[in-house]
Write a protein that holds these residues in place. Structure first.
Motif, short mmCIF file in Angstrom:
data_model
loop_
_atom_site.label_atom_id
_atom_site.label_comp_id
_atom_site.label_asym_id
_atom_site.label_seq_id
_atom_site.Cartn_x
_atom_site.Cartn_y
_atom_site.Cartn_z
N ALA A 1 -28.01 -5.44 0.72
CA ALA A 1 -27.08 -5.86 1.94
C ALA A 1 -26.68 -4.53 2.68
N ARG A 2 -26.87 -3.10 2.28
CA ARG A 2 -26.67 -2.14 3.03
C ARG A 2 -27.97 -2.18 3.95
N LEU A 3 -28.96 -2.58 3.65
CA LEU A 3 -30.22 -2.12 4.45
C LEU A 3 -30.30 -3.08 5.29
N LEU A 4 -30.02 -4.52 5.24
CA LEU A 4 -30.41 -5.52 6.01
C LEU A 4 -30.03 -5.26 7.33
N PRO A 5 -28.90 -4.93 7.76
CA PRO A 5 -28.38 -4.78 9.21
C PRO A 5 -29.11 -3.59 9.89
N LEU A 6 -29.75 -2.56 9.19
CA LEU A 6 -30.33 -1.66 9.82
C LEU A 6 -31.93 -1.87 10.25
N LEU A 7 -32.33 -3.14 9.79
CA LEU A 7 -33.59 -3.45 9.96
C LEU A 7 -33.73 -4.30 11.37
N SER A 8 -34.95 -3.96 11.98
CA SER A 8 -35.08 -4.90 13.04
C SER A 8 -35.10 -6.23 12.77
N PRO B 1 -45.36 -3.61 4.19
CA PRO B 1 -44.65 -2.35 4.61
C PRO B 1 -44.27 -2.30 6.12
N MET B 2 -43.13 -1.74 6.59
CA MET B 2 -42.39 -2.10 7.71
C MET B 2 -42.03 -0.98 8.39
N SER B 3 -42.36 -0.54 9.87
CA SER B 3 -41.71 0.58 10.50
C SER B 3 -40.69 0.07 11.31
N GLY B 4 -40.28 -1.02 11.45
CA GLY B 4 -39.16 -1.58 12.30
C GLY B 4 -37.84 -1.38 11.67
N PHE B 5 -37.35 -0.44 11.81
CA PHE B 5 -35.97 -0.30 11.24
C PHE B 5 -35.32 1.13 11.99
N ASP B 6 -33.90 1.41 11.98
CA ASP B 6 -33.26 2.33 12.79
C ASP B 6 -33.17 3.60 11.51
N LEU C 1 -39.29 6.48 5.91
CA LEU C 1 -40.30 6.50 6.93
C LEU C 1 -41.06 4.89 6.87
N VAL C 2 -40.86 4.39 5.80
CA VAL C 2 -41.37 3.14 5.61
C VAL C 2 -40.45 2.39 4.61
N VAL C 3 -40.16 0.93 5.21
CA VAL C 3 -39.48 0.23 4.28
C VAL C 3 -40.53 -0.72 3.85
N VAL C 4 -40.72 -1.18 2.35
CA VAL C 4 -41.81 -2.13 2.03
C VAL C 4 -41.27 -3.23 1.24
N ASN C 5 -41.54 -4.29 1.44
CA ASN C 5 -40.97 -5.54 0.37
C ASN C 5 -42.18 -5.58 -0.47
#
Lengths: 197, 197
Positions: free
Chosen positions: A64-71, A146-151, A168-172
């Motif tokens: 939940a802390r991460l979600l709002p910081l993602l695109s 992998p995703m680079s779309g985040f703040d 650098l990267v967030v990965v599901n």
């Protein structure tokens, strides 16, 4: 047979594998994550510096802390993924060099005293390790998203408040769901990417 | 069985593979290089940007231009390697995005107009691709000897005089020779590299 890697492994890691955007709810186990790490930690980095740090978001609170910081486009798939990892660069990775590169005991000061040069070198080696990590997830029979779309600045502040790490990267990570895959995008032809002198 | 990748492939890519410092004189064929590229081009990069460029030094003349720009300790192994590649970042990789990411035709300008941000993003994705490349060399049954010990500015000037590419890693490729391998260095324990929230 120009490749020694067997066809099943080629398919698992490259041909059939694909960035996943939807996942089943089958959990990713600690045992799988440990096996992925124990495999990919062996692949090379500059001076064996191994600057990648992996932050696994196991709890609903952490996610939940991460979600709002993602695109916006990355939120639903991340909320639904059984496991999400923040892959970051440890800006003070050089402090581990006496363990990692004992053949040159003072390498930490000889080569990595300057923070700017250290970050640039660390960015490259963390990049290598993120590549290994994505393939390691696939080696576990799982799909990586992998995703680079985040703040990135906001993620650093939220998760690495001491300023020591750069996300650098967030990965599901998980089993791919029914709508996991977009069609594969074109790649550069050999002659666009490779030149011969 | 926490990994789906078969044991032979794990050995070929990770457990038995090792950065090589000496090579036999068995040539590396164009067919092998093409197979490596066709495998690793499939692995993901940010926005499918694929910024890695590979410069193969096939001729003795090309190799001779590189040798004096390497750290002294890297020269003999590079002179003896059957094939050496300069792995570089194309600083204008965004010009290929209309082909590589056609779903957002103006992504090149939307996300990558700023040269500094573009270089940083490109450095990361090139890092991923260098990781894939090292594993791709191993997938071909060959040994890779990646090196960061060289005068990058001088290599850029010598090989990329138009200022378009940044050399990041030089990699020797071939069959490992008798003295190819140093003992494997320690790696970070799981708990040093991975944290769970």
């Amino acid at each position: 047979m120009p490749l020694a890697l067997d066809a099943a492994a080629q398919d698992l890691l490259f041909h059939q594998a694909h960035t996943a955007r939807a996942f089943t709810d089958e959990p990713v186990t600690d045992e799988q994550v440990r096996a992925i790490y124990d495999l990919i930690k062996l692949a090379p980095t500059a001076h064996n510096s191994s600057p990648l740090r992996v932050t696994l978001l196991r709890s609903a609170e952490a996610k939940a802390r991460l979600l709002p910081l993602l695109s916006e486009g990355n939120r639903a798939q991340t909320a639904a993924a059984p496991l999400t990892a923040i892959l970051s660069l440890d800006l003070r990775f050089h402090e581990k060099l006496p363990k990692l590169f004992p053949v040159v005991p003072d390498l930490k000061d000889l080569a990595y005293a300057d923070p700017e040069g250290r970050e640039r070198a660390g960015l490259l080696s963390t990049g290598l390790q993120i590549g290994y990590f994505v393939l390691g997830v696939r080696a576990a029979g799982l799909a990586a998203g992998p995703m680079s779309g985040f703040d990135a600045g906001a993620v650093d502040k939220e998760f690495f408040g001491d300023g020591r790490q750069r996300a650098l990267v967030v990965v599901n990570i998980g089993r791919p769901g029914d709508t996991a895959y977009n069609p594969r995008l074109p790649r550069l032809d050999f002659d666009e990417a490779v030149s011969v002198l």
